[in-house]
Write a protein that holds these residues in place. Structure first.
Motif, PDB file in Angstrom:
ATOM      1  N   ALA A  12       0.842  -1.210   0.000  1.00 43.52           N
ATOM      2  CA  ALA A  12       0.000   0.000   0.000  1.00 43.52           C
ATOM      3  C   ALA A  12       0.872   1.252   0.000  1.00 43.52           C
ATOM      4  CB  ALA A  12      -0.939  -0.021   1.200  1.00 43.52           C
ATOM      5  N   ARG A  13       1.909   1.252   0.844  1.00 43.84           N
ATOM      6  CA  ARG A  13       2.788   2.437   0.903  1.00 43.84           C
ATOM      7  C   ARG A  13       3.463   2.692  -0.429  1.00 43.84           C
ATOM      8  NH1 ARG A  13       5.381   3.953   6.683  1.00 43.84           N
ATOM      9  NH2 ARG A  13       3.503   3.479   7.821  1.00 43.84           N
ATOM     10  N   SER A  14       3.897   1.608  -1.055  1.00 40.40           N
ATOM     11  CA  SER A  14       4.609   1.814  -2.322  1.00 40.40           C
ATOM     12  C   SER A  14       3.636   2.258  -3.422  1.00 40.40           C
ATOM     13  CB  SER A  14       5.436   0.570  -2.635  1.00 40.40           C
ATOM     14  OG  SER A  14       5.052   0.004  -3.835  1.00 40.40           O
ATOM     15  N   ARG A  15       2.447   1.637  -3.495  1.00 35.33           N
ATOM     16  CA  ARG A  15       1.500   2.006  -4.556  1.00 35.33           C
ATOM     17  C   ARG A  15       0.932   3.421  -4.367  1.00 35.33           C
ATOM     18  NH1 ARG A  15       0.325  -2.930  -7.432  1.00 35.33           N
ATOM     19  NH2 ARG A  15       2.429  -3.789  -7.367  1.00 35.33           N
ATOM     20  N   HIS A  16       0.732   3.837  -3.098  1.00 36.18           N
ATOM     21  CA  HIS A  16       0.169   5.173  -2.858  1.00 36.18           C
ATOM     22  C   HIS A  16       1.263   6.240  -2.739  1.00 36.18           C
ATOM     23  CE1 HIS A  16      -4.127   4.190  -2.236  1.00 36.18           C
ATOM     24  NE2 HIS A  16      -3.750   3.120  -1.570  1.00 36.18           N
ATOM     25  N   SER A  17       2.512   5.855  -2.998  1.00 36.61           N
ATOM     26  CA  SER A  17       3.577   6.842  -2.763  1.00 36.61           C
ATOM     27  C   SER A  17       3.394   8.029  -3.715  1.00 36.61           C
ATOM     28  CB  SER A  17       4.969   6.214  -2.897  1.00 36.61           C
ATOM     29  OG  SER A  17       5.293   6.108  -4.246  1.00 36.61           O
ATOM     30  N   GLY A  18       3.618   9.227  -3.177  1.00 38.07           N
ATOM     31  CA  GLY A  18       3.385  10.440  -3.970  1.00 38.07           C
ATOM     32  C   GLY A  18       1.950  10.948  -3.848  1.00 38.07           C
ATOM     33  N   GLN A  19       1.047  10.159  -3.239  1.00 39.50           N
ATOM     34  CA  GLN A  19      -0.332  10.628  -3.020  1.00 39.50           C
ATOM     35  C   GLN A  19      -0.449  11.222  -1.612  1.00 39.50           C
ATOM     36  OE1 GLN A  19      -2.887   7.231  -3.837  1.00 39.50           O
ATOM     37  NE2 GLN A  19      -2.366   7.221  -6.007  1.00 39.50           N
ATOM     38  N   TYR A  20      -1.366  12.186  -1.486  1.00 35.04           N
ATOM     39  CA  TYR A  20      -1.495  12.902  -0.212  1.00 35.04           C
ATOM     40  C   TYR A  20      -2.912  12.859   0.327  1.00 35.04           C
ATOM     41  CZ  TYR A  20       3.205  14.557  -0.666  1.00 35.04           C
ATOM     42  OH  TYR A  20       4.575  14.596  -0.745  1.00 35.04           O
ATOM     43  N   TYR A  21      -2.993  12.909   1.645  1.00 39.71           N
ATOM     44  CA  TYR A  21      -4.266  13.075   2.356  1.00 39.71           C
ATOM     45  C   TYR A  21      -4.176  14.464   2.963  1.00 39.71           C
ATOM     46  CZ  TYR A  21      -8.102  11.701   5.522  1.00 39.71           C
ATOM     47  OH  TYR A  21      -9.302  11.599   6.202  1.00 39.71           O
ATOM     48  N   GLY A  22      -4.698  15.453   2.239  1.00 47.61           N
ATOM     49  CA  GLY A  22      -4.425  16.841   2.630  1.00 47.61           C
ATOM     50  C   GLY A  22      -2.943  17.096   2.476  1.00 47.61           C
ATOM     51  N   ASP A  23      -2.304  17.551   3.577  1.00 46.65           N
ATOM     52  CA  ASP A  23      -0.859  17.826   3.532  1.00 46.65           C
ATOM     53  C   ASP A  23      -0.030  16.607   3.907  1.00 46.65           C
ATOM     54  OD1 ASP A  23      -1.426  20.443   2.914  1.00 46.65           O
ATOM     55  OD2 ASP A  23      -1.427  21.080   5.023  1.00 46.65           O
ATOM     56  N   LEU A  24      -0.702  15.541   4.290  1.00 48.21           N
ATOM     57  CA  LEU A  24       0.022  14.386   4.841  1.00 48.21           C
ATOM     58  C   LEU A  24       0.180  13.284   3.794  1.00 48.21           C
ATOM     59  CD1 LEU A  24      -2.077  14.216   8.142  1.00 48.21           C
ATOM     60  CD2 LEU A  24       0.260  15.101   7.908  1.00 48.21           C
ATOM     61  N   PRO A  25       1.273  12.489   3.926  1.00 47.13           N
ATOM     62  CA  PRO A  25       1.390  11.338   3.011  1.00 47.13           C
ATOM     63  C   PRO A  25       0.174  10.434   3.180  1.00 47.13           C
ATOM     64  CG  PRO A  25       3.243  11.408   4.572  1.00 47.13           C
ATOM     65  CD  PRO A  25       2.355  12.560   4.905  1.00 47.13           C
TER      66      PRO A  25
END
Ligand SMILES: Nc1nc2c(ncn2[C@@H]2O[C@H](COP(=O)(O)OP(=O)(O)O)[C@@H](OP(=O)(O)OP(=O)(O)O)[C@H]2O)c(=O)[nH]1
Length: 171
Positions: A12-25
């Motif tokens: 999950a971390r690798s696939r969502h890398s570069g995506q944000y939840y507001g200002d947070l990873p």
């Protein structure tokens, strides 16, 4: 920590890398959902980590089935929004699917639990930091609950959700 859980979190971390939840990873949200899912067991925590991976990345249901088995793949698939642009239409579509799920089927039961955990994580976050999202969740709450709530599945999650959405009036 369980190996399958660590594998799900890493994917999950690798696939969502570069995506944000507001200002947070984005993984901050995945951790929040996974923490809420902890009392429901390791499969629920795995599904929590992976719950947006089909919706927001190129990951496929076949890939999840081969890496984590059909229980996890089916649950994530049940939770995945369609590709419609319009949020209201998209939510209508997924609510129809969720309301038709039979909680006696294990992947459906886990999808309904993790969906409630996901919404609670979103409502908790929005209440303190995003009035726009909080107002949106308030508006959606009745239809969301009608589709996702099943008696006895995860009452504590729904108790907090209902209270955050419909705070008791000041005495
Ligand atoms: N920064 C920030 N982001 C928030 C907060 N609450 C929710 N979100 C994220 O924003 C998404 C909604 O984004 P919007 O742009 O408002 O609506 P959209 O669904 O049309 O894209 C949520 O998805 P969702 O469709 O509601 O849930 P999900 O099932 O995809 O997780 C969630 O991932 C918050 O308090 N702060």
């Amino acid at each position: 920590m369980n190996n399958r859980y660590l594998k799900a979190r890493t994917l999950a971390r690798s696939r969502h890398s570069g995506q944000y939840y507001g200002d947070l990873p984005y993984h901050v949200h995945l951790e929040a959902v996974s923490r809420l899912a902890t009392p429901f067991g390791t499969d629920a925590m795995i599904i929590a980590q992976l719950h947006d991976v089909m919706e927001d990345t190129e990951t496929t249901v076949d890939e999840l089935a081969s890496d984590f088995g059909f229980l996890v793949a089916d649950a994530v698939n049940y939770m995945t929004d369609g590709k419609l642009e319009d949020r209201a239409k998209r939510k209508d579509m997924i609510n129809q699917r969720l309301s038709s799920l039979d909680a006696d089927e294990e992947s459906a039961r886990l999808a309904l639990i993790v969906k409630a955990c996901d919404r609670l994580a979103n409502v908790r976050a929005s209440k303190s930091s995003s009035e726009r999202h909080y107002d949106m969740y308030k508006l959606e709450h009745a239809s969301f609950k009608e589709a996702v709530y099943r008696k006895g599945l995860c009452e504590a999650i729904w108790w907090e959700l209902d209270n955050l959405i419909e705070p008791m009036s000041e005495q």
